[in-house]
Design an enzyme around this catalytic site. Structure first.
Site, PDB file in Angstrom:
ATOM      1  N   SER A 133       0.850  -1.185   0.000  1.00  0.00           N
ATOM      2  CA  SER A 133       0.000   0.000   0.000  1.00  0.00           C
ATOM      3  C   SER A 133       0.891   1.242   0.000  1.00  0.00           C
ATOM      4  CB  SER A 133      -0.879  -0.028   1.254  1.00  0.00           C
ATOM      5  OG  SER A 133      -1.677   1.120   1.290  1.00  0.00           O
ATOM      6  N   ALA A 134       0.739   2.082  -1.026  1.00  0.00           N
ATOM      7  CA  ALA A 134       1.668   3.209  -1.221  1.00  0.00           C
ATOM      8  C   ALA A 134       1.645   4.223  -0.082  1.00  0.00           C
ATOM      9  CB  ALA A 134       1.339   3.923  -2.535  1.00  0.00           C
ATOM     10  N   HIS A 135       0.475   4.385   0.572  1.00  0.00           N
ATOM     11  CA  HIS A 135       0.399   5.476   1.568  1.00  0.00           C
ATOM     12  C   HIS A 135       1.132   5.147   2.868  1.00  0.00           C
ATOM     13  CE1 HIS A 135      -2.915   4.151   4.404  1.00  0.00           C
ATOM     14  NE2 HIS A 135      -3.192   3.335   3.403  1.00  0.00           N
ATOM     15  N   CYS A 158      -7.847   1.738  11.413  1.00  0.00           N
ATOM     16  CA  CYS A 158      -9.221   1.309  11.122  1.00  0.00           C
ATOM     17  C   CYS A 158     -10.004   1.059  12.397  1.00  0.00           C
ATOM     18  CB  CYS A 158      -9.217   0.033  10.305  1.00  0.00           C
ATOM     19  SG  CYS A 158      -7.925  -0.011   9.124  1.00  0.00           S
TER      20      CYS A 158
END
Ligand code: PLP
Length: 386
Positions: free
Chosen positions: A199-201, A326
């Site tokens: 996941s890039a973030h 989350c």
């Protein structure tokens, strides 16, 4: 008030160089599936990123499938293993991120997949001998899903060993590598995982951009049907700017890995010593205070119960996490904490995750320490007054 960001395991600030490349990529507006030059310009941008990522992981470019995030990559891998590859049994652990745990439980309730959990010990470590025993106990087609670096307590699993055990026993192996990708060198020609996620973030790239590593020999198929994008493994017009941003962020992190990791490691060691001295009775969860843990994460166990601690720190301009992004805000403690703490500890303590990037400074740790010290002292005064 200068704000302090210590929640880099939830997400990281975008690198300015990433933003610049993404803006340039947005001007290359062609549809990468179009055969004319506008389309092909966009296609070239995507394929360059794919080739670079494949180079870092030492795999074939065709084994990199761009997705919208880590959650999608993990969903795609687990669900397709059940829907298309005939997996009837999944071996996992209660330490997994919700996007893996919930997906596996859905496969159990909707598709009747047998689910076996390996139990972590009080340090949050898994015993891979138990994996071997479980694999030998049944001939059912099995997927093993065990993450590389834990997002809450920073424990790192020996994924090479886990993958070899799976290979020897004919099982497929998926590792959620969202927290370790671009932070550690990963060579998938040496580590025989079948599937991994990114996941890039989590490393200064954009949100909404990730990829799944899917070993060619696995035969995985698409969950999203439609056009033939991503070699028919993920239909839908590609997020060209997002992919370019992912690629640039990965380039920067890979090229600066030694510098970034040694800075962060120093900051973390400083934080362990400084906070330990300032807050008597503090402990650290799992292996997070040890050198071998995920260097970006430090999980504290404050010696008092204060469900408002995140809010109190936020009011002082300091952003941390009381759970993973989350689940923070949820009143229920996380599954990981329930696994490593007993009921008494849960009642009397407060877990707090601080997570670093190469931008984190010693001065920021000093400010956090002062804030924690003040909150702890106020707690002690309140206790006396009760
Ligand atoms: N897996 C792990 C270990 C994570 O920490 C996260 C994000 O917190 C994810 C998966 C989900 O990634 P994304 O936010 O890209 O959906």
């Amino acid at each position: 008030m200068d704000k302090i960001y210590l929640d880099n395991a939830a997400t990281t600030p975008l690198d300015e160089a990433v933003i610049s490349e993404m803006i340039a990529a947005m001007r290359s507006f062609g549809n990468p599936s179009s055969t004319h030059s506008f389309g092909q310009d966009a296609k070239i941008l995507i394929e360059n990123v794919r080739r670079n990522i494949a180079g870092y992981l030492n795999v074939s470019p065709s084994e990199i499938v761009f997705t919208s995030c880590g959650t999608e990559s993990n969903n795609m891998i687990i669900k397709s293993c059940v829907y298309h590859l005939g997996v009837e049994r999944i071996i996992t652990s209660p330490l997994e991120h919700k996007c893996v745990a919930e997906t596996i439980m859905e496969m159990k309730s909707r598709n009747g997949v047998e689910v076996i959990f390996l139990r972590p010990d009080k340090n949050g470590d898994l015993n891979l001998n138990e994996l071997e025993t479980a694999l030998k106990a049944s001939g059912k087609k099995t997927l093993v899903s065990l993450m590389h670096a834990n997002n809450e307590i920073g424990n790192i699993l020996d994924i090479k060993k886990a993958a070899l055990i799976c290979k020897e026993n004919g099982a497929l192996y998926h590792s959620d590598t969202v927290q370790s990708m671009a932070h550690y060198p990963l060579d998938f020609s040496e580590i025989p995982v079948d599937f991994a996620s990114c996941s890039a973030h989590k490393f200064h790239g954009p949100k909404g951009s990730g990829f799944a590593f899917i070993r060619k020999s696995s035969g995985l198929k698409s969950l999203i049907t439609g056009g033939p994008q991503e070699r028919s493994l993920r239909a839908g017009t590609e997020n060209v700017a997002g992919i370019v941003g992912l690629g640039k962020a990965m380039d920067i992190c890979i090229h600066n890995m030694e510098r970034y990791s040694s800075h962060i490691q120093q900051v973390k060691e400083y934080a362990v010593n400084k906070i330990s001295a300032a807050v008597p009775g503090i402990k650290f969860n799992g292996r997070s205070a040890e050198k071998e843990s995920l260097y970006t994460v430090l999980s504290l166990l404050l010696p008092f119960n204060d469900p408002l601690i995140g809010l109190k720190l936020d009011m002082k301009g300091i952003a941390v996490s009381q759970g993973s992004a989350c689940s923070s805000g949820a009143s229920k403690p996380s599954m990981v904490m329930m696994m490593i703490l007993d009921d008494e500890e849960m009642k009397k303590t407060t877990p707090l995750r601080i997570s670093f990037s190469h931008l984190t400074t010693i001065q920021e740790i000093d400010s956090l320490t002062a804030a924690l010290k003040e909150i702890a002292e106020n707690q002690a005064i309140e206790k006396i007054n009760v």
